[in-house]
Design an enzyme around this catalytic site. Structure first.
Site, PDB file in Angstrom:
ATOM      1  N   LYS A 112      90.530  23.214  -3.446  1.00 29.97           N
ATOM      2  CA  LYS A 112      90.886  24.627  -3.255  1.00 29.97           C
ATOM      3  C   LYS A 112      91.022  25.360  -4.585  1.00 29.97           C
ATOM      4  O   LYS A 112      90.818  26.566  -4.650  1.00 29.97           O
ATOM      5  CB  LYS A 112      92.146  24.743  -2.425  1.00 29.97           C
ATOM      6  CG  LYS A 112      91.974  24.073  -1.060  1.00 29.97           C
ATOM      7  CD  LYS A 112      92.608  24.777   0.062  1.00 29.97           C
ATOM      8  CE  LYS A 112      92.166  24.261   1.427  1.00 29.97           C
ATOM      9  NZ  LYS A 112      91.978  22.794   1.561  1.00 29.97           N
TER      10      LYS A 112
HETATM   11  C1  LIG Z   1      91.111  22.250   2.555  1.00 36.89           C
HETATM   12  C2  LIG Z   1      90.637  20.853   2.373  1.00 36.89           C
HETATM   13  C3  LIG Z   1      89.540  20.339   3.123  1.00 36.89           C
HETATM   14  C4  LIG Z   1      88.840  21.136   4.198  1.00 36.89           C
HETATM   15  O1  LIG Z   1      88.078  22.176   3.675  1.00 36.89           O
HETATM   16  P1  LIG Z   1      87.530  23.349   4.645  1.00 36.89           P
HETATM   17  O2  LIG Z   1      86.940  24.346   3.727  1.00 36.89           O
HETATM   18  O3  LIG Z   1      88.752  23.866   5.348  1.00 36.89           O
HETATM   19  O4  LIG Z   1      86.561  22.739   5.564  1.00 36.89           O
HETATM   20  C5  LIG Z   1      89.116  19.046   2.867  1.00 36.89           C
HETATM   21  N1  LIG Z   1      89.745  18.275   1.953  1.00 36.89           N
HETATM   22  C6  LIG Z   1      90.798  18.719   1.229  1.00 36.89           C
HETATM   23  C7  LIG Z   1      91.440  17.807   0.253  1.00 36.89           C
HETATM   24  C8  LIG Z   1      91.269  20.027   1.399  1.00 36.89           C
HETATM   25  O5  LIG Z   1      92.322  20.450   0.684  1.00 36.89           O
END
Ligand SMILES: *Cc1c(COP(=O)(O)O)cnc(C)c1O
Length: 467
Positions: A112
């Site tokens: 993120k």
């Molecule tokens: C948010 C997140 C995901 C999922 O990503 P999306 O964009 O919601 O599909 C997968 N792995 C981790 C570690 C995350 O923080």
């Protein structure tokens, strides 16, 4: 560049409008009016660019005239300067044709940060230009809150308050939030569970006078700018592996569908993407859709990959809009029926078309631990539980053409989920050196009861102190 709503009713906006609005007024999500695209020659010329330069190049058409090239370039440079690896998103080979694209070298050790670090700067810039301030409030059970706090800390036009359930997050996750001592950041430990936190945030947004007084804003994953900021790393990996002269495949551990949608967007922009593999844990609504056109919401069950414990993947609406030929009315009625009936009626022809590109894969917790163990014993690579879903999905759906490599989006650092990794391998992954003192740092947070009045009072006082 103008943006239109997936539900066809909201007025088009420019990048700045889309950034600040998040959701469109008709409940839809914003999409670019047309996809910018690069020729093979243009892609080739981008090979070898430093990550921040590639990001600025690819985001230029989306930003339009809202930022000058110098402003955008300055922001991408600053956003990725804090990453703990000079390649920002390095590729690590884990099998003859499989590579891990490490998206976890940012300040909170999860992917993120790749988008949020840029988003915080974009918000701050646009708000200052307009002479406005906002207060971001959010609830978190872990990843998103810490990435938002790191993205917004010390930004003059932003105050941020993140609610987490008191004593119910992991120590790493709590400390990544509570040890940020910047004056514009406040952490609230709510005596309750995550649902209480989320309800309180919703109640604040539904309190119209409070909402406008505080200029409340959210940084959730439906914001177009977040999706856009995730496109560059797919191009970065593909170019490193020979694109545009060699197609690549991507395997993405998926929750809200934002990350895999960015890979899809990269393909729209002219990158040769052979397939997109959607990895899910037991909360596999998306994988079920890809394999059987069955998108039925079920209750969320906890898993070892908590950031994928989602039952309704909000960004899927963007793909749906495209599958329905960009028909806003059809998208709106489909989403309304999904909301009313709990099952999304995607026309068979559209689904069949999608399956030419998308592959679905589900892995339960036992399979996830086995995959972490397999990777460790065969390659010495430590993968976190989310990444392991992606690597197992890649093995299950290898392209038939041996010339096509598969890139797995490695979404979290193993040290972020040390218990699962230790259970699978006997190894407790250490935190990277730059945050090895996380457990010694001073923490600051306020414990409050789940009482809307008290919490609004706290938010107001916090925003005033910064304003
Ligand atoms: C948010 C997140 C995901 C999922 O990503 P999306 O964009 O919601 O599909 C997968 N792995 C981790 C570690 C995350 O923080």
């Amino acid at each position: 560049m103008r943006y239109i709503s997936t539900r066809g009713l909201a007025a088009p906006r420019d990048f700045e409008g889309v950034l600040l609005a998040g959701l469109a007024e008709d409940g839809g999500l914003f999409m670019p009016e047309s996809w910018p695209s690069f020729s093979a020659t243009e892609w080739r010329a981008m090979r070898g660019l430093p990550y921040h330069e590639l990001a600025a190049r690819l985001l230029t058409p989306f930003v339009g005239t809202c930022l000058t090239p110098a402003e955008l370039g300055g922001m991408t440079q600053a956003a990725y300067a804090s990453f703990g690896h000079p390649a920002v998103a390095p590729l690590v080979q884990i099998a003859p044709r499989t590579f891990s694209l490490e998206l976890f070298h940012g300040p909170t050790l999860a992917f993120k940060d790749m988008a949020m670090q840029l988003l915080g700067r974009l918000f701050d810039h646009v708000l200052k230009k307009r002479g406005e301030r906002i207060t971001i409030v959010g609830a978190t059970s872990g990843d998103t809150g810490s990435a938002a706090i790191e993205a917004c800390r010390d930004r003059e036009a932003i105050s941020i308050v993140i609610l987490h359930p008191h004593n119910r997050t992991s120590a790493v996750q709590r400390r990544q939030m509570t040890t940020v001592l910047s004056g514009n950041v406040a952490n609230l430990a709510v005596e309750g569970d995550f649902d209480n936190c989320q309800d309180l945030v919703k109640a604040m947004f539904n309190d119209a006078p409070f909402r406008s007084e505080m200029q409340l804003a959210a940084v959730n994953s439906i914001n177009w700018a977040r999706v856009a900021a995730q496109i560059p790393y797919y191009a970065y990996a593909a170019l490193a592996l020979g694109a545009p002269d060699r197609p690549v495949a991507f395997s993405v551990p998926t929750g809200n569908f934002g990350n895999v949608l960015a890979a899809w967007a990269a393909r729209q922009m002219g990158l040769p993407v052979e397939r997109l593999i959607v990895g899910a844990n037991r909360n596999d609504i998306l994988a079920r859709w890809v394999t059987a056109n069955d998108m039925t919401a079920r209750p969320v069950e906890p898993s070892l990959s908590p950031s994928m414990d989602i039952q309704v993947s909000s960004n899927f609406e963007r793909l749906l809009f495209e599958l329905l030929g960009r028909d806003g009315t059809a998208t709106r009625t489909t989403m309304e029926r999904f909301r009313a009936e709990g099952r999304m009626p995607v026309p068979d022809a559209a689904w069949r078309e999608a399956t030419k590109l998308f592959h679905g894969f589900t892995l339960d917790d036992a399979g996830t631990l086995a995959e972490i163990n397999r990777l460790w014993t065969t390659t010495g690579y430590l993968a976190d539980p989310h990444t392991a879903v992606g690597t197992a999905a890649a093995r299950a759906h290898m392209p038939a053409d041996p010339a096509v490599p598969v890139v797995v989006a490695a979404t979290a650092h193993p040290a972020k989920f040390p218990d699962a990794v230790e259970q699978a391998t006997g190894q407790r992954p250490p935190l990277p050196a730059r945050m090895a003192d996380l457990y010694e740092r001073e923490e600051r947070y306020t414990v409050l009861k789940p009482d809307l009045g008290e919490i609004e009072g706290f938010v107001r006082a916090h925003a005033r102190r910064n304003g």
